[in-house]
Write an enzyme that holds these catalytic residues in place. Structure first.
Site, PDB file in Angstrom:
ATOM      1  CG  LEU A  14      -2.030   1.057   1.194  1.00  0.00           C
ATOM      2  CD1 LEU A  14      -3.011   0.787   0.060  1.00  0.00           C
ATOM      3  CD2 LEU A  14      -2.761   1.097   2.508  1.00  0.00           C
ATOM      4  CG  HIS A  15       2.460   2.533  -3.826  1.00  0.00           C
ATOM      5  ND1 HIS A  15       2.040   3.618  -4.553  1.00  0.00           N
ATOM      6  CD2 HIS A  15       2.082   1.439  -4.532  1.00  0.00           C
ATOM      7  CE1 HIS A  15       1.449   3.206  -5.641  1.00  0.00           C
ATOM      8  NE2 HIS A  15       1.453   1.877  -5.666  1.00  0.00           N
ATOM      9  CB  VAL A  16       2.385   7.650  -1.439  1.00  0.00           C
ATOM     10  CG1 VAL A  16       1.699   8.989  -1.249  1.00  0.00           C
ATOM     11  CG2 VAL A  16       3.550   7.534  -0.481  1.00  0.00           C
ATOM     12  CB  ALA A  19      -1.612   4.897   1.282  1.00  0.00           C
TER      13      ALA A  19
END
Length: 85
Positions: A14-16, A19
């Site tokens: 769950l990267h930026v 997210a």
């Protein structure tokens, strides 16, 4: 209280970008929502706090919600995480 555990399958976890989308979705619910991974937990409505969790591929993520729309919140957010590739 409503809760569900899912395993992250997204290659990048769950990267930026996802997210931020997750947090935006979480803020749309009245319930208090918490995300827990490996004994650490964070408010699902805080991008900064979520980024402190180890949300990597293969992580078992517990989503918990308490409030008037808790069931819908848990289902919607867990479905979003499962849909990530």
């Amino acid at each position: 209280m409503s809760n569900k555990t899912i395993t992250l399958q997204a290659e990048d976890g769950l990267h930026v970008r996802p997210a931020a989308e997750f947090v935006k979705m979480a803020k749309g619910f009245e319930s208090d929502i918490k995300v827990s991974v490996a004994g650490k937990s964070a408010n699902a409505k805080s991008l900064f706090k979520l980024q402190l969790l180890e949300l990597v591929k293969g992580a078992n993520v517990l989503i918990e919600a308490v409030g008037s729309d808790e069931q819908n919140a848990v289902e919607t957010l867990s479905d979003f995480l499962v849909s990530l590739k």
